[in-house]
Scaffold this motif. Structure first.
Motif, PDB file in Angstrom:
ATOM      1  N   MET A 199     -66.255   6.429  55.053  1.00 14.85           N
ATOM      2  CA  MET A 199     -65.011   5.680  55.079  1.00 14.85           C
ATOM      3  C   MET A 199     -64.932   4.808  53.823  1.00 14.85           C
ATOM      4  N   LYS A 200     -63.791   4.807  53.197  1.00 10.18           N
ATOM      5  CA  LYS A 200     -63.597   4.052  51.960  1.00 10.18           C
ATOM      6  C   LYS A 200     -63.312   2.585  52.272  1.00 10.18           C
ATOM      7  N   SER A 201     -63.777   1.707  51.379  1.00 18.00           N
ATOM      8  CA  SER A 201     -63.579   0.263  51.565  1.00 18.00           C
ATOM      9  C   SER A 201     -62.467  -0.244  50.672  1.00 18.00           C
ATOM     10  N   ILE A 202     -61.696  -1.173  51.229  1.00 22.81           N
ATOM     11  CA  ILE A 202     -60.569  -1.766  50.517  1.00 22.81           C
ATOM     12  C   ILE A 202     -60.671  -3.282  50.602  1.00 22.81           C
ATOM     13  N   LYS A 209     -56.204   4.035  63.911  1.00 13.39           N
ATOM     14  CA  LYS A 209     -56.858   5.188  63.268  1.00 13.39           C
ATOM     15  C   LYS A 209     -55.896   6.049  62.456  1.00 13.39           C
ATOM     16  N   ILE A 210     -54.863   5.395  61.902  1.00 18.85           N
ATOM     17  CA  ILE A 210     -53.928   6.071  61.006  1.00 18.85           C
ATOM     18  C   ILE A 210     -54.509   6.068  59.593  1.00 18.85           C
ATOM     19  N   LEU A 211     -55.145   4.957  59.225  1.00 15.93           N
ATOM     20  CA  LEU A 211     -55.796   4.841  57.916  1.00 15.93           C
ATOM     21  C   LEU A 211     -57.309   4.761  58.111  1.00 15.93           C
ATOM     22  N   PRO A 212     -58.064   5.721  57.556  1.00 14.70           N
ATOM     23  CA  PRO A 212     -59.526   5.665  57.655  1.00 14.70           C
ATOM     24  C   PRO A 212     -60.105   4.748  56.574  1.00 14.70           C
ATOM     25  N   LEU A 213     -59.919   3.465  56.785  1.00 17.45           N
ATOM     26  CA  LEU A 213     -60.355   2.466  55.810  1.00 17.45           C
ATOM     27  C   LEU A 213     -61.211   1.393  56.465  1.00 17.45           C
ATOM     28  N   ASP A 223     -62.114 -13.970  37.118  1.00 21.46           N
ATOM     29  CA  ASP A 223     -62.007 -12.513  37.014  1.00 21.46           C
ATOM     30  C   ASP A 223     -63.363 -11.846  37.181  1.00 21.46           C
ATOM     31  N   ASP A 224     -64.375 -12.387  36.525  1.00 20.49           N
ATOM     32  CA  ASP A 224     -65.718 -11.825  36.659  1.00 20.49           C
ATOM     33  C   ASP A 224     -66.252 -12.017  38.077  1.00 20.49           C
ATOM     34  N   ALA A 225     -65.979 -13.183  38.656  1.00 21.77           N
ATOM     35  CA  ALA A 225     -66.433 -13.455  40.027  1.00 21.77           C
ATOM     36  C   ALA A 225     -65.792 -12.484  41.006  1.00 21.77           C
ATOM     37  N   LEU A 226     -64.517 -12.207  40.812  1.00 19.01           N
ATOM     38  CA  LEU A 226     -63.819 -11.264  41.681  1.00 19.01           C
ATOM     39  C   LEU A 226     -64.387  -9.857  41.513  1.00 19.01           C
ATOM     40  N   TYR A 227     -64.609  -9.447  40.283  1.00 18.39           N
ATOM     41  CA  TYR A 227     -65.195  -8.140  40.014  1.00 18.39           C
ATOM     42  C   TYR A 227     -66.549  -7.992  40.727  1.00 18.39           C
ATOM     43  N   GLU A 228     -67.395  -8.986  40.576  1.00  9.83           N
ATOM     44  CA  GLU A 228     -68.731  -8.937  41.197  1.00  9.83           C
ATOM     45  C   GLU A 228     -68.634  -8.874  42.723  1.00  9.83           C
ATOM     46  N   LEU A 229     -67.723  -9.637  43.290  1.00  7.00           N
ATOM     47  CA  LEU A 229     -67.530  -9.651  44.740  1.00  7.00           C
ATOM     48  C   LEU A 229     -67.049  -8.290  45.250  1.00  7.00           C
ATOM     49  N   LEU A 230     -66.116  -7.686  44.529  1.00  7.71           N
ATOM     50  CA  LEU A 230     -65.609  -6.370  44.909  1.00  7.71           C
ATOM     51  C   LEU A 230     -66.712  -5.319  44.842  1.00  7.71           C
ATOM     52  N   LYS A 231     -67.542  -5.374  43.808  1.00  9.41           N
ATOM     53  CA  LYS A 231     -68.670  -4.447  43.670  1.00  9.41           C
ATOM     54  C   LYS A 231     -69.683  -4.667  44.802  1.00  9.41           C
ATOM     55  N   GLU A 232     -69.960  -5.937  45.079  1.00  9.57           N
ATOM     56  CA  GLU A 232     -70.914  -6.297  46.135  1.00  9.57           C
ATOM     57  C   GLU A 232     -70.488  -5.725  47.496  1.00  9.57           C
ATOM     58  N   HIS A 233     -69.175  -5.665  47.731  1.00 10.00           N
ATOM     59  CA  HIS A 233     -68.659  -5.162  49.007  1.00 10.00           C
ATOM     60  C   HIS A 233     -68.268  -3.674  48.945  1.00 10.00           C
ATOM     61  N   ASP A 234     -68.693  -2.989  47.867  1.00  8.97           N
ATOM     62  CA  ASP A 234     -68.453  -1.546  47.705  1.00  8.97           C
ATOM     63  C   ASP A 234     -66.987  -1.151  47.847  1.00  8.97           C
ATOM     64  N   CYS A 235     -66.091  -1.968  47.321  1.00 10.47           N
ATOM     65  CA  CYS A 235     -64.661  -1.674  47.405  1.00 10.47           C
ATOM     66  C   CYS A 235     -64.287  -0.616  46.367  1.00 10.47           C
ATOM     67  N   GLY A 267     -48.039   4.830  51.825  1.00 11.62           N
ATOM     68  CA  GLY A 267     -48.550   4.842  50.459  1.00 11.62           C
ATOM     69  C   GLY A 267     -50.069   4.897  50.410  1.00 11.62           C
ATOM     70  N   LEU A 268     -50.721   4.098  51.245  1.00 10.18           N
ATOM     71  CA  LEU A 268     -52.188   4.120  51.280  1.00 10.18           C
ATOM     72  C   LEU A 268     -52.691   5.474  51.791  1.00 10.18           C
ATOM     73  N   ALA A 269     -52.015   6.038  52.782  1.00  9.26           N
ATOM     74  CA  ALA A 269     -52.411   7.351  53.299  1.00  9.26           C
ATOM     75  C   ALA A 269     -52.353   8.403  52.188  1.00  9.26           C
ATOM     76  N   LEU A 270     -51.326   8.346  51.356  1.00 11.36           N
ATOM     77  CA  LEU A 270     -51.216   9.283  50.221  1.00 11.36           C
ATOM     78  C   LEU A 270     -52.371   9.087  49.242  1.00 11.36           C
ATOM     79  N   CYS A 271     -52.734   7.847  48.995  1.00 13.58           N
ATOM     80  CA  CYS A 271     -53.840   7.561  48.068  1.00 13.58           C
ATOM     81  C   CYS A 271     -55.171   8.078  48.575  1.00 13.58           C
ATOM     82  N   LEU A 272     -55.340   8.097  49.881  1.00 12.27           N
ATOM     83  CA  LEU A 272     -56.623   8.503  50.473  1.00 12.27           C
ATOM     84  C   LEU A 272     -56.783  10.013  50.555  1.00 12.27           C
ATOM     85  N   LYS A 273     -55.714  10.773  50.329  1.00 13.89           N
ATOM     86  CA  LYS A 273     -55.793  12.240  50.414  1.00 13.89           C
ATOM     87  C   LYS A 273     -56.587  12.809  49.256  1.00 13.89           C
TER      88      LYS A 273
END
Length: 187
Positions: free
Chosen positions: A1-4, A25-29, A66-78, A181-187
């Motif tokens: 499952m992908k993380s957002i 269970k419409i979006l597998p996120l 910006d760097d703090a946000l980047y690191e946080l997103l990476k840490e949470h595997d987004c 829109g998110l469903a299209l992105c996940l295809k």
């Protein structure tokens, strides 16, 4: 499952639509993270109520947000970021490393760009006597409201519509558009 991650500066109404779609269970996120740059943002309380990890990142909390946000997103595997009324320009460190999706309350390219958000968009649409408006779900790049369009949903504007009634109609339409829109992105 992908993380957002959901980024929001105020209410983050898009979070509700995403949460409901995940629950149904419409979006597998996996909603891994909710971030705001505004101490007073209602989305932070909403995230806590949903039992989601939430963080405040701005110039007062971090030397380089910006760097703090980047690191946080990476840490949470987004892999994905959804902007739900996030009122800060997205830096290239994010646009180059994540798939970022935004919801804009107009039919882009009309009524997009710097300063065109929320009520300002609806005021301009009504002032210009447009016959229709809508929602655009698009990818985010380094320019405001300029990324690849994923989908658009439109509605007719009646002569009786005001800024308030149009805003309400667009917000309702946006809930469906975000999920599709998110469903299209996940295809």
């Amino acid at each position: 499952m992908k993380s957002i991650a959901v980024l929001a500066s105020h209410n983050g109404s898009g979070l509700d639509a995403i949460m409901q779609a995940v629950h149904e269970k419409i979006l597998p996120l996996n909603i891994a993270l909710v971030v705001s740059n505004n101490t007073e943002a209602k989305v932070l309380q909403k995230a806590e109520d949903y039992n989601l990890t939430c963080k405040l990142i701005n110039a007062k909390t971090h030397n380089n947000p910006d760097d703090a946000l980047y690191e946080l997103l990476k840490e949470h595997d987004c892999e994905y970021i959804f902007l739900s009324g996030y009122m800060k320009k997205i830096p290239s460190i994010l646009t180059c490393n994540f798939k970022i999706i935004n919801s804009h309350p107009s039919l882009l390219p009309k009524y997009g760009g710097a300063g065109m958000y929320g009520r300002f968009v609806h005021e301009a649409v009504i002032k210009n006597n447009e016959s229709k408006s809508g929602v655009t779900i698009h990818e985010v790049n380094e320019h405001y409201d300029d990324g690849k369009i994923i989908l658009q949903k439109s509605l007719q504007i009646s002569p009786e519509d005001t800024v308030d009634t149009l805003e309400k109609k667009i917000k309702n339409l946006e809930k469906t558009a975000i999920v599709e829109g998110l469903a299209l992105c996940l295809k």
